[in-house]
Write an enzyme that holds these catalytic residues in place. Structure first.
Site, short mmCIF file in Angstrom:
data_model
loop_
_atom_site.label_atom_id
_atom_site.label_comp_id
_atom_site.label_asym_id
_atom_site.label_seq_id
_atom_site.Cartn_x
_atom_site.Cartn_y
_atom_site.Cartn_z
N HIS A 263 8.93 1.61 7.45
CA HIS A 263 8.31 0.29 7.41
C HIS A 263 9.33 -0.84 7.50
CE1 HIS A 263 4.47 1.94 6.94
NE2 HIS A 263 4.30 1.87 5.64
N TYR B 193 9.73 1.38 2.26
CA TYR B 193 10.25 0.02 2.38
C TYR B 193 11.74 -0.05 2.03
CZ TYR B 193 5.27 -1.06 2.36
OH TYR B 193 3.93 -1.11 2.65
N GLY C 75 0.80 -1.22 0.00
CA GLY C 75 0.00 0.00 0.00
C GLY C 75 0.83 1.26 0.00
#
Length: 254
Positions: free
Chosen positions: A163, A157, A151
């Protein structure tokens, strides 16, 4: 090439559904065979229970032992047996899912829990009686690749993104499951910001997926260290002279 495509998304009209359709079409157009396990469409049962392994309720349910016994006796449930037969036929495996809460959907985790059980996927010995895993196993000689939608945007990332690095988020699947079982694990196909893609961006993602799928036979796998390749000691801990002073998941890459 015989490809098993395992899909875990509840909506066929989603981006995941579109990518699965386009990817399978591209493989078939090049003469490859594709079998699909669309877990939501199959109404797959993700729960490990006694019925899956023909266990007698009067006895204590020891999951690994019951699964091993059922596999050896051919008494595991028909849905488990059917998935194992697909895995046996496959030359390559595609695992496709949306990343939910930093992992795979529960239905896919339940597919692994029920199908990849002791006696079939682990607890195996080599010709010399040694335990095998991490580079050798029931998927030896097969290739595997994850296709993952996320998402958030790509930078979340990255190595310093909040994250966490996506390679580390996927380490349990790629290293602990696929490589442990002996597969040659190919770099994943990652589609960030999946909820916000325009139709044009969706087609770009499909194009990348098609290219990656058709290159599966020749793509260099992720260079994980093999269990019995000399980098680990008898306790399966990296030898002191291998990546000295380093820790973390990256040390398991050669």
């Amino acid at each position: 090439m015989n490809v098993l495509w395992v899909l875990a998304h509840p909506e066929p009209r989603s981006l995941n559904g579109y990518l699965a359709t386009e990817g399978q079409r591209a493989l078939r157009a090049e003469g490859h065979q594709v079998e699909e396990s669309d877990l939501y469409a199959m109404n797959w049962n993700p729960t490990v229970d006694t019925a899956g392994y023909a266990h007698r309720p009067a006895e204590r349910f020891q999951v690994a032992a019951a699964a091993d016994r059922a596999y050896k006796n051919g008494t595991q449930s028909a849905d488990i047996r059917a998935e194992q037969e697909k895995l046996t036929r496959a030359d390559a495996i595609v695992i496709q899912f949306p990343m939910w809460w930093f992992g795979m959907p529960a239905i896919l985790k339940g597919w692994f829990d029920r199908v990849w059980h002791q006696g079939f996927a682990y607890g195996l010995r080599g010709p010399n009686g040694e335990w095998i895993g991490y580079g050798d196993g029931f998927l030896a000689g097969k290739r595997a690749m994850a296709v993952v939608t996320m998402g958030g945007p790509a930078w979340l990332y990255g190595e310093r993104g909040i994250h966490g690095a996506v390679d580390e988020l996927l380490f349990p699947l790629q290293h602990g499951t696929l490589f442990y079982a002996g597969a040659e694990v190919l770099p994943p196909v990652l589609i960030p910001a999946a909820d916000r893609l325009t139709p044009e961006e969706g087609e770009t993602a499909a194009k990348e997926l098609r290219e990656r799928l058709l290159a599966m036979p020749t793509t260099e796998p992720v260079p994980y260290r093999t269990q019995n390749g000399g980098d680990y000691d008898d306790n399966r801990v990296l030898r002191p002279d291998v990546a000295p002073g380093l820790t973390g998941l990256g040390v398991h890459l050669a």
